[in-house]
Design a protein around this motif. Sequence first.
Motif, mmCIF file in Angstrom:
data_model
loop_
_atom_site.group_PDB
_atom_site.id
_atom_site.type_symbol
_atom_site.label_atom_id
_atom_site.label_comp_id
_atom_site.label_asym_id
_atom_site.label_seq_id
_atom_site.Cartn_x
_atom_site.Cartn_y
_atom_site.Cartn_z
ATOM 1 N N ASP A 1 -17.126 5.105 41.620
ATOM 2 C CA ASP A 1 -16.673 5.858 42.756
ATOM 3 C C ASP A 1 -17.767 5.821 43.807
ATOM 4 N N ILE A 2 -17.453 5.303 45.070
ATOM 5 C CA ILE A 2 -18.365 5.109 45.989
ATOM 6 C C ILE A 2 -18.096 6.067 47.105
ATOM 7 N N SER A 3 -19.185 6.889 47.250
ATOM 8 C CA SER A 3 -19.025 8.021 48.486
ATOM 9 C C SER A 3 -19.598 7.402 49.867
ATOM 10 N N PHE A 4 -18.936 7.910 50.671
ATOM 11 C CA PHE A 4 -19.746 7.686 52.386
ATOM 12 C C PHE A 4 -19.658 8.995 53.189
ATOM 13 N N GLU B 1 -12.242 5.662 45.030
ATOM 14 C CA GLU B 1 -12.183 5.804 43.662
ATOM 15 C C GLU B 1 -11.822 4.595 42.849
ATOM 16 N N LYS B 2 -12.731 4.638 41.593
ATOM 17 C CA LYS B 2 -12.344 3.509 40.670
ATOM 18 C C LYS B 2 -12.624 1.908 41.333
ATOM 19 N N ILE C 1 -8.412 6.738 48.134
ATOM 20 C CA ILE C 1 -9.308 7.370 49.105
ATOM 21 C C ILE C 1 -9.207 8.908 49.125
ATOM 22 N N ASN C 2 -10.351 9.657 48.809
ATOM 23 C CA ASN C 2 -10.240 11.190 48.990
ATOM 24 C C ASN C 2 -11.252 11.541 50.143
ATOM 25 N N GLY C 3 -11.078 12.701 50.903
ATOM 26 C CA GLY C 3 -11.879 12.910 52.045
ATOM 27 C C GLY C 3 -11.373 13.023 53.326
ATOM 28 N N ALA C 4 -12.264 12.835 54.254
ATOM 29 C CA ALA C 4 -11.974 12.967 55.806
ATOM 30 C C ALA C 4 -12.747 12.067 56.560
ATOM 31 N N ILE C 5 -11.954 11.369 57.489
ATOM 32 C CA ILE C 5 -12.447 10.504 58.589
ATOM 33 C C ILE C 5 -11.833 11.040 59.809
#
Length: 140
Positions: free
Chosen positions: A58-61, A71-72, A131-135
């Motif tokens: 999992d790579i977070s920005f 994810e994955k 992809i999880n989160g917000a842009i």
Amino acid sequence: MNLFYKHRKNILLICGLFLNTFASTQELSPSTTPIELGKKGTFYVYWGWNRSLYTNSDISFKGPNYDFTLEKVAAADRPSPLSADVYLNPGNFTIPQYNFRVGYFMNDRYSISLGADHMKYVIKGYQHVKINGAISNSGT
């Protein structure tokens, strides 16, 4: 032959486990210590090349207008092609993946060392990931 070729990785893994299990070992006598004596005050240096395997990650920005996680994500190392010019030429020593360490034995058991492990973590292209989160483009 076709059956062996199809399952060769599993067969080799099982053979390796059995060989490791049945390998004979040397028994240490009570007066024998596994620690080499007389290393105090000595320096050491080593250099070598490596290969790596990576699990899915999992790579977070995170930044002012974004906070998301892929994810994955699948990745692999990227070894340099095998050639004498890359691996044996001192001018190219930083091109392949390598391990380097230099150290000093403070006593027979402990040392201080400084080193570098040059790894290449390369994300595999054209993969579908969640992809999880917000842009957000606010504030631009």
